[in-house]
Design a protein around this motif. Structure first.
Motif, PDB file in Angstrom:
ATOM      1  N   PRO A 133     -15.790  10.200   2.427  1.00 34.58           N
ATOM      2  CA  PRO A 133     -16.283  11.156   3.547  1.00 34.58           C
ATOM      3  C   PRO A 133     -15.668  12.524   2.853  1.00 34.58           C
ATOM      4  O   PRO A 133     -16.164  13.673   3.476  1.00 34.58           O
ATOM      5  CB  PRO A 133     -15.100  11.111   4.567  1.00 34.58           C
ATOM      6  CG  PRO A 133     -14.623   9.436   4.337  1.00 34.58           C
ATOM      7  CD  PRO A 133     -14.702   9.098   3.125  1.00 34.58           C
ATOM      8  N   ILE A 134     -15.228  12.699   1.691  1.00 36.08           N
ATOM      9  CA  ILE A 134     -15.124  13.890   0.826  1.00 36.08           C
ATOM     10  C   ILE A 134     -16.053  14.272  -0.127  1.00 36.08           C
ATOM     11  O   ILE A 134     -16.700  15.426  -0.222  1.00 36.08           O
ATOM     12  CB  ILE A 134     -13.715  13.787   0.150  1.00 36.08           C
ATOM     13  CG1 ILE A 134     -12.591  13.580   1.182  1.00 36.08           C
ATOM     14  CG2 ILE A 134     -13.391  14.754  -0.819  1.00 36.08           C
ATOM     15  CD1 ILE A 134     -11.143  13.151   0.561  1.00 36.08           C
TER      16      ILE A 134
ATOM     17  N   GLY B  61      -7.893   5.541  -5.067  1.00 37.08           N
ATOM     18  CA  GLY B  61      -8.802   4.496  -4.948  1.00 37.08           C
ATOM     19  C   GLY B  61      -9.738   4.494  -6.140  1.00 37.08           C
ATOM     20  O   GLY B  61      -9.776   5.363  -6.996  1.00 37.08           O
TER      21      GLY B  61
ATOM     22  N   PHE C 241      -7.548  13.305  -2.195  1.00 39.10           N
ATOM     23  CA  PHE C 241      -7.674  11.918  -2.854  1.00 39.10           C
ATOM     24  C   PHE C 241      -7.041  11.818  -3.934  1.00 39.10           C
ATOM     25  O   PHE C 241      -6.839  10.924  -4.736  1.00 39.10           O
ATOM     26  CB  PHE C 241      -9.356  11.665  -3.169  1.00 39.10           C
ATOM     27  CG  PHE C 241      -9.727  10.155  -3.440  1.00 39.10           C
ATOM     28  CD1 PHE C 241      -9.551   9.462  -2.227  1.00 39.10           C
ATOM     29  CD2 PHE C 241     -10.180   9.483  -4.554  1.00 39.10           C
ATOM     30  CE1 PHE C 241      -9.928   8.037  -2.338  1.00 39.10           C
ATOM     31  CE2 PHE C 241     -10.457   8.263  -4.889  1.00 39.10           C
ATOM     32  CZ  PHE C 241     -10.490   7.438  -3.429  1.00 39.10           C
TER      33      PHE C 241
ATOM     34  N   PHE D 172     -14.509   3.969   6.469  1.00 37.25           N
ATOM     35  CA  PHE D 172     -13.128   4.086   6.468  1.00 37.25           C
ATOM     36  C   PHE D 172     -12.451   3.691   7.760  1.00 37.25           C
ATOM     37  O   PHE D 172     -11.546   2.698   7.481  1.00 37.25           O
ATOM     38  CB  PHE D 172     -12.511   5.598   6.263  1.00 37.25           C
ATOM     39  CG  PHE D 172     -11.301   5.866   6.418  1.00 37.25           C
ATOM     40  CD1 PHE D 172     -10.288   5.402   5.107  1.00 37.25           C
ATOM     41  CD2 PHE D 172     -10.431   6.316   7.193  1.00 37.25           C
ATOM     42  CE1 PHE D 172      -8.982   5.550   5.033  1.00 37.25           C
ATOM     43  CE2 PHE D 172      -9.091   6.604   7.191  1.00 37.25           C
ATOM     44  CZ  PHE D 172      -8.471   6.099   5.991  1.00 37.25           C
TER      45      PHE D 172
ATOM     46  N   LEU E 199      -0.982   8.963   3.786  1.00 34.87           N
ATOM     47  CA  LEU E 199      -1.886   8.119   4.311  1.00 34.87           C
ATOM     48  C   LEU E 199      -1.506   6.580   4.095  1.00 34.87           C
ATOM     49  O   LEU E 199      -1.600   5.812   5.029  1.00 34.87           O
ATOM     50  CB  LEU E 199      -3.205   8.389   3.836  1.00 34.87           C
ATOM     51  CG  LEU E 199      -4.606   7.575   4.448  1.00 34.87           C
ATOM     52  CD1 LEU E 199      -4.837   7.944   5.700  1.00 34.87           C
ATOM     53  CD2 LEU E 199      -5.557   7.590   3.583  1.00 34.87           C
TER      54      LEU E 199
ATOM     55  N   ARG F  90     -11.663   5.904   1.221  1.00 33.79           N
ATOM     56  CA  ARG F  90     -11.225   7.210   1.658  1.00 33.79           C
ATOM     57  C   ARG F  90     -11.939   8.485   0.888  1.00 33.79           C
ATOM     58  O   ARG F  90     -12.074   9.369   1.125  1.00 33.79           O
ATOM     59  CB  ARG F  90      -9.708   7.431   1.600  1.00 33.79           C
ATOM     60  CG  ARG F  90      -9.258   8.473   2.098  1.00 33.79           C
ATOM     61  CD  ARG F  90      -9.511   8.691   3.753  1.00 33.79           C
ATOM     62  NE  ARG F  90      -9.446   9.639   4.490  1.00 33.79           N
ATOM     63  CZ  ARG F  90     -10.325  10.878   4.408  1.00 33.79           C
ATOM     64  NH1 ARG F  90     -11.254  10.724   3.865  1.00 33.79           N
ATOM     65  NH2 ARG F  90      -9.994  11.948   5.284  1.00 33.79           N
ATOM     66  N   ILE F  91     -12.530   8.066  -0.308  1.00 29.77           N
ATOM     67  CA  ILE F  91     -13.209   9.263  -1.092  1.00 29.77           C
ATOM     68  C   ILE F  91     -14.634   9.667  -0.263  1.00 29.77           C
ATOM     69  O   ILE F  91     -14.832  10.843  -0.427  1.00 29.77           O
ATOM     70  CB  ILE F  91     -13.421   9.044  -2.503  1.00 29.77           C
ATOM     71  CG1 ILE F  91     -13.861   9.997  -3.204  1.00 29.77           C
ATOM     72  CG2 ILE F  91     -14.216   7.725  -2.666  1.00 29.77           C
ATOM     73  CD1 ILE F  91     -13.092  11.464  -3.196  1.00 29.77           C
TER      74      ILE F  91
ATOM     75  N   VAL G 203      -5.779  14.379   4.680  1.00 31.30           N
ATOM     76  CA  VAL G 203      -6.466  14.149   3.564  1.00 31.30           C
ATOM     77  C   VAL G 203      -7.998  14.828   3.592  1.00 31.30           C
ATOM     78  O   VAL G 203      -8.405  15.688   2.461  1.00 31.30           O
ATOM     79  CB  VAL G 203      -6.810  12.608   3.289  1.00 31.30           C
ATOM     80  CG1 VAL G 203      -7.839  12.494   2.015  1.00 31.30           C
ATOM     81  CG2 VAL G 203      -5.450  11.903   3.224  1.00 31.30           C
ATOM     82  N   GLN G 204      -8.672  14.800   4.514  1.00 34.73           N
ATOM     83  CA  GLN G 204     -10.084  15.455   4.591  1.00 34.73           C
ATOM     84  C   GLN G 204      -9.847  16.930   4.238  1.00 34.73           C
ATOM     85  O   GLN G 204     -10.646  17.592   3.857  1.00 34.73           O
ATOM     86  CB  GLN G 204     -10.428  15.163   6.062  1.00 34.73           C
ATOM     87  CG  GLN G 204     -12.092  15.298   6.037  1.00 34.73           C
ATOM     88  CD  GLN G 204     -12.866  14.535   5.152  1.00 34.73           C
ATOM     89  OE1 GLN G 204     -12.464  13.493   4.710  1.00 34.73           O
ATOM     90  NE2 GLN G 204     -14.026  15.122   5.128  1.00 34.73           N
TER      91      GLN G 204
ATOM     92  N   LEU H  29       0.712  -1.211   0.019  1.00 33.38           N
ATOM     93  CA  LEU H  29      -0.047  -0.195  -0.001  1.00 33.38           C
ATOM     94  C   LEU H  29       0.901   1.295  -0.050  1.00 33.38           C
ATOM     95  O   LEU H  29       0.690   2.230  -0.658  1.00 33.38           O
ATOM     96  CB  LEU H  29      -0.710  -0.029   1.280  1.00 33.38           C
ATOM     97  CG  LEU H  29      -1.833   1.190   1.554  1.00 33.38           C
ATOM     98  CD1 LEU H  29      -2.684   1.361   0.400  1.00 33.38           C
ATOM     99  CD2 LEU H  29      -2.415   0.969   2.729  1.00 33.38           C
TER     100      LEU H  29
ATOM    101  N   GLY I 177      -9.905  17.968   0.840  1.00 37.26           N
ATOM    102  CA  GLY I 177     -11.303  17.906   0.151  1.00 37.26           C
ATOM    103  C   GLY I 177     -10.706  16.843  -0.881  1.00 37.26           C
ATOM    104  O   GLY I 177      -9.910  15.965  -0.784  1.00 37.26           O
ATOM    105  N   GLY I 178     -11.406  17.346  -2.329  1.00 36.08           N
ATOM    106  CA  GLY I 178     -11.141  16.464  -3.324  1.00 36.08           C
ATOM    107  C   GLY I 178      -9.741  16.408  -3.678  1.00 36.08           C
ATOM    108  O   GLY I 178      -9.406  15.324  -3.984  1.00 36.08           O
TER     109      GLY I 178
ATOM    110  N   LEU J 127      -9.553  -0.001   1.810  1.00 39.97           N
ATOM    111  CA  LEU J 127      -9.189   1.113   2.612  1.00 39.97           C
ATOM    112  C   LEU J 127      -8.991   2.369   1.572  1.00 39.97           C
ATOM    113  O   LEU J 127      -9.659   3.450   1.781  1.00 39.97           O
ATOM    114  CB  LEU J 127      -7.875   0.949   3.209  1.00 39.97           C
ATOM    115  CG  LEU J 127      -7.451   2.088   4.388  1.00 39.97           C
ATOM    116  CD1 LEU J 127      -8.265   2.232   5.193  1.00 39.97           C
ATOM    117  CD2 LEU J 127      -5.909   2.004   4.621  1.00 39.97           C
ATOM    118  N   ARG J 128      -8.318   2.263   0.476  1.00 34.70           N
ATOM    119  CA  ARG J 128      -8.077   3.212  -0.528  1.00 34.70           C
ATOM    120  C   ARG J 128      -9.556   3.660  -1.029  1.00 34.70           C
ATOM    121  O   ARG J 128      -9.731   4.859  -1.150  1.00 34.70           O
ATOM    122  CB  ARG J 128      -7.240   2.960  -1.548  1.00 34.70           C
ATOM    123  CG  ARG J 128      -5.746   2.229  -1.020  1.00 34.70           C
ATOM    124  CD  ARG J 128      -4.835   2.207  -2.407  1.00 34.70           C
ATOM    125  NE  ARG J 128      -4.902   1.054  -2.929  1.00 34.70           N
ATOM    126  CZ  ARG J 128      -5.562   0.755  -3.730  1.00 34.70           C
ATOM    127  NH1 ARG J 128      -6.196   1.583  -4.640  1.00 34.70           N
ATOM    128  NH2 ARG J 128      -5.587  -0.616  -4.449  1.00 34.70           N
ATOM    129  N   ASP J 129     -10.185   2.716  -1.388  1.00 35.28           N
ATOM    130  CA  ASP J 129     -11.817   2.973  -2.042  1.00 35.28           C
ATOM    131  C   ASP J 129     -12.371   3.777  -0.956  1.00 35.28           C
ATOM    132  O   ASP J 129     -13.040   4.699  -1.426  1.00 35.28           O
ATOM    133  CB  ASP J 129     -12.269   1.863  -2.422  1.00 35.28           C
ATOM    134  CG  ASP J 129     -11.832   1.121  -3.794  1.00 35.28           C
ATOM    135  OD1 ASP J 129     -10.969   1.601  -4.224  1.00 35.28           O
ATOM    136  OD2 ASP J 129     -12.339   0.044  -4.181  1.00 35.28           O
TER     137      ASP J 129
END
Lengths: 593, 593
Positions: B439-440, B256, A422, B407, A432, B436-437, A414-415, A255, A418-419, B432-434
């Motif tokens: 919450p955004i 992800g 990711f 997540f 992360l 994470r989007i 990451v949060q 990862l 925002g976009g 996990l990677r998938d």
């Protein structure tokens, strides 16, 4: 881009983790604060200017295996050479073998910076340092003479070979075997997995420390011995000779930390040499390998804790910079035209404050573990025992709490983006990904919690843990005594957290005393978290109280207040969970059907 | 490999989210439980057997852009074709246009399963369904006639074009412009980013819904209009004609959901057609585009919440299977020779119980949001208003809580796997990677918390939130009244959590009433979490109490007990944090210097 927070690191070392007090004892030779500052500054420069810029390249290229040889990413070999030429590998190494013999406190601070620059880079030397320690404490003079200096300078790197497919956390299941040749050597056979920097192009030789069983060894962990297995044999004059029968058969596709080669190592397959069997030399006594390995592992655990702190710091810096630059919406009270920097939105400010508080708390916890290790080394008798036990007590907290929050802070980072968070190019997602390994390796965080509860709480009949909690109480008292509005609520919140910690500690002790092991085990993980949170709030207060005239004082106090109001109350739930006992897992097998 | 938990889904739908009661009202035509079970079973089969096996391929290959065309991963186009041929795209679509008009409750359950199979797959149709809704409610009959049926069947897919580089959460900053041509069309110019499935090879045409400004439009969000912009023009006979002036200029390289093409879309660059400008048709009224878009967004938020549940379920199943298979060490009380399956270790059992409790809680919350939407649709007057407001209240909780725990559960899943969790081949890291989007996108979880506190708590003067909390009280009472040992402690813990929720709710309401917006905003995120945790414990109890003779009853009660003892107490800290107000962020600017 990461800039080493040298001032904050120095402040934490000196005023929170006790480096100033330690130096004042006069037991650390002529090391003074000026030299400390100079070393930190230089380490910070190297990390910010040399390591950090290569981290993205490392992630993209990764380590590549071809025909048994591993190539590190472009620029990485030179980076390593520059780093050892700076003398960084030998910071804490024995002076007799070319090291600088500096305290662990300096070493962990530097380690934090290397790992902030790049975790995939920092993990390599961490293992070499572990090998140095194991050799220094357990190896024969002959082995020391041949290997130690080159490992201390970093001319060669070391590895740590424990894990096998069927033996991860449980070393009882170890199968690798060692057959005595008749001279002072052994032939080693077996497969080891997850070997960090097991093969690479940084150095001309690689010194593997390998756990294996002798033919007549008892079952379980009492039948494990530790061997030194060089990739290339070394002549008495230090020259490099023939290849030993060990090779890397595969790299893991991971990862994160792509630049760090995670190798499957095959020993004794007959690929090299006249007859199968990698030649190894015993370190320490037969069947006492685990004790030797634990020498490496304890400090490795603290080192992995530093990785958590390191990633958290980098993630915080990146998110902070983004939040100051990116504008969206109008925050309450926003003055001026147009959109607000998102840092002005309370929810974003909350995320950043949480990130900074957790980072700073974990840093203080880890550094205070190093303090205890240093003080144990320079003390004697009861004092040495007390410091040593304190180090033992803090180690699992440092490892698990710091790596848990490392991942959490990276996720908050990451949060905040925002976009953009990711999207890989931003780099927040890379942090992360890198952060996720630290709660797993060097003993999963679940194992750390078990170690804390089962082996560390009982130390000196509970006096060790009581003494540490007493320090937190002193922090609460100092906050109260400051009688300052900038510490409003801190003492009360901290008192409450400490009370929760004491309740849960008493529960654990009584469970162990009554033989209710499963009750203790069931709550071990929330108990460790409870400890970490309480320590964080106490140490943030300590740091803020230490220098109330400093320009940073208002900010430190604000962070302590934030942590007291927002983190400390988490201990209510954590204490409940820690003391719920085995009953709360009763019928789990039905629930998990 | 994922197997759709059809029985648990059905139980949650019927007995926790109220599908059984809803059907008993007779307002859903001849839909009965048998048909529900048949549909769930078939959706589960498709998801487990058809979608899930292609998820890894999707992650590895990703979507690829070449010469403006996007190729989806091998097998994915056929998967989509099979899926629409199964009629799944039109599950809730209007019957007039070929849909099946089934309740949202069924739709969210199916959506969960598609996303458990593959989030990268599930997100595509989610956007088409949003487009269907917006067209159905706001478009002219002409537009409906031309586009709706093909969008309902899935022959064409829809997209949602909001975001621009400078306008993410803040649509005030939108710059894309629309110039009236003089007939009923407009020429659209601008760049849109993060457009999910903006370009692909699934369908012959793609229908973009695009937000843009008219030349004389007021500033801010009151000057935004919504346009339908087809990739290819459509003749009156439904035939596909020339290419419109829109194309995909780039794909994002993401952490992800690699198989989901995240496109930068360029409108009006002159690449296609006689003169620059993508031709669009107005949906709804000029400058009222945001209202139309909100129609899509509310349900899209619930749909994203389902992604959180979906990932959590898959991660849980994977971790559970591993924990039953993998052996390490000897757990307390382990009988028999050799090592224990790690599920027997209390710490691992705790992780799995936490994963299951959070998953099941988030599922129940999301389904109950769908229940409210369904009941609002079939009710009238005050009843409809109450249900509609309840849906509005639950939506931000469903989106944010479910995606946060998605997540977290995926991360726990990695941890259960130990070292294997960090290796990509295992699949745990991919989840996990998938995860994470979620919450955004569709409004960051911070935005959801603000929506909850600022816009949803005040609904009907607070009566809406009180009514929902009253339901939780009824759950606590029912647990108490059961007088059963299997619910020991549940009512007491739940009472405490509800009291915390009420305290924090009252704080928020009084902050808003007094104009202390910043106090409310500062605690919005912990407040939302507090709501989610309390709802989780209440709904787990409700589900366990619903059918105490079922074979699953003991397991459900055990899970409710676990959640009550371990999750409910978190509300103490969350309530403190939610009510800490702006004071706890005072001097944040100094702390974050």
């Amino acid at each position: 881009m990461y800039r080493a927070p040298v001032d904050e690191i120095a402040h934490t070392l000196k005023s929170v983790a006790g480096l100033r007090k330690a130096l004042e004892t006069g037991r650390f030779g002529d090391l003074g604060e000026d030299l400390v500052d100079a070393i930190l500054g230089e380490a910070g420069r190297f990390s910010s200017d040399e390591i950090a810029p290569l981290n993205e390249t490392g992630d993209k290229h990764g380590a590549v295996l071809e025909d048994g040889a591993v190539t590190t990413p472009p620029g990485w070999k030179k980076l390593y050479q520059d780093w050892i030429e700076g003398g960084w590998n030998g910071l804490t190494g024995p002076e007799e073998f070319g090291g600088q013999g500096l305290p662990m406190l300096l070493s962990v601070a530097a380690l934090e910076m290397w790992n902030s620059g790049s975790l995939a880079f920092g993990i390599g030397p961490t293992l070499t340092m572990g090998a140095v320690e194991a050799l220094e404490k357990h190896a024969s003079d002959e082995l020391k003479a041949k290997y130690l200096e080159k490992l201390v300078t970093g001319e060669w790197m070391g590895t740590m070979n424990l894990t096998e497919p069927q033996a991860g956390s449980d070393l009882n299941a170890l199968k690798a075997r060692a057959e005595p040749v008749g001279d002072d050597t052994y032939r080693i056979f077996g497969q080891k997995i997850y070997i960090t920097y097991g093969e690479h192009d940084f150095t001309d030789n690689i010194i593997h420390l390998v756990l294996a069983r002798l033919p007549d060894a008892p079952a379980g962990t009492r039948g494990i011995s530790l061997f030194l297995v060089p990739k290339f044999f070394v002549g008495d004059d230090g020259s490099i000779g023939e290849r030993n029968d060990v090779f890397c058969s595969g790299l893991e596709h991971k990862l994160g930390i792509h630049a760090s080669p995670t190798c499957t190592m095959i020993y004794g397959d007959g690929k090299f040499g006249d007859q199968p069997g990698a030649i190894g030399w015993l370190i320490g006594e037969e069947n006492k390998g685990l004790a030797c390995m634990f020498t490496m592992m304890n400090n490795a655990r603290l080192a992995v804790g530093m990785q958590g702190v390191a990633i958290a710091e980098t993630a915080y810096q990146k998110a902070l910079a983004y939040a100051k630059e990116r504008t969206q919406g109008r925050a309450p009270g926003h003055k001026g035209e147009g959109m607000s920097p998102i840092i002005e939105h309370p929810d974003v400010a909350r995320m950043l404050m949480t990130m900074k508080a957790l980072t700073q708390g974990a840093r203080a916890i880890c550094y205070s573990c190093a303090e205890a290790l240093d003080m144990a080394r320079v003390s004697e008798g009861e004092e040495a025992k007390a410091w040593s036990e304190r180090a033992g007590l803090i180690t699992p907290i440092a490892k698990a709490f710091a790596t848990d929050i490392g991942f959490e802070v990276a996720s908050l980072g990451v949060q905040v983006h925002g976009g953009m968070g990711f999207i890989e190019e931003t780099g927040a997602a890379r942090l992360l990904r890198d952060a996720r390994i630290a709660p797993i390796y060097e003993g999963t965080n679940g194992i750390q919690a078990i170690d804390l509860v089962m082996r560390k709480l009982p130390l000196s009949g509970g006096a060790t843990v009581s003494a540490l909690i007493a320090d937190f109480k002193a922090d609460a008292e100092a906050a109260r005594a400051s009688n300052s509005l900038v510490f409003e609520g801190v003492a009360d919140h901290l008192d409450q957290a400490i009370a929760d910690l004491e309740t849960a500690t008493a529960y654990m002790q009584s469970a162990l005393g009554d033989g209710r092991q499963t009750d203790a085990l069931s709550g071990a993980t929330p108990y460790l978290r409870l400890f970490g949170v309480t320590a964080t709030v106490a140490m943030l207060a300590r740091g803020a109280l230490a220098d109330m005239e400093a320009p940073e004082a208002a900010g430190r106090a604000a962070l302590a207040r934030f942590a007291a109001a927002n983190l400390a109350p988490e201990t209510r739930g954590l204490a409940a969970s820690a003391t719920a006992g085995a009953a709360c897992l009763a019928d789990a097998s039905a629930a998990l059907a």
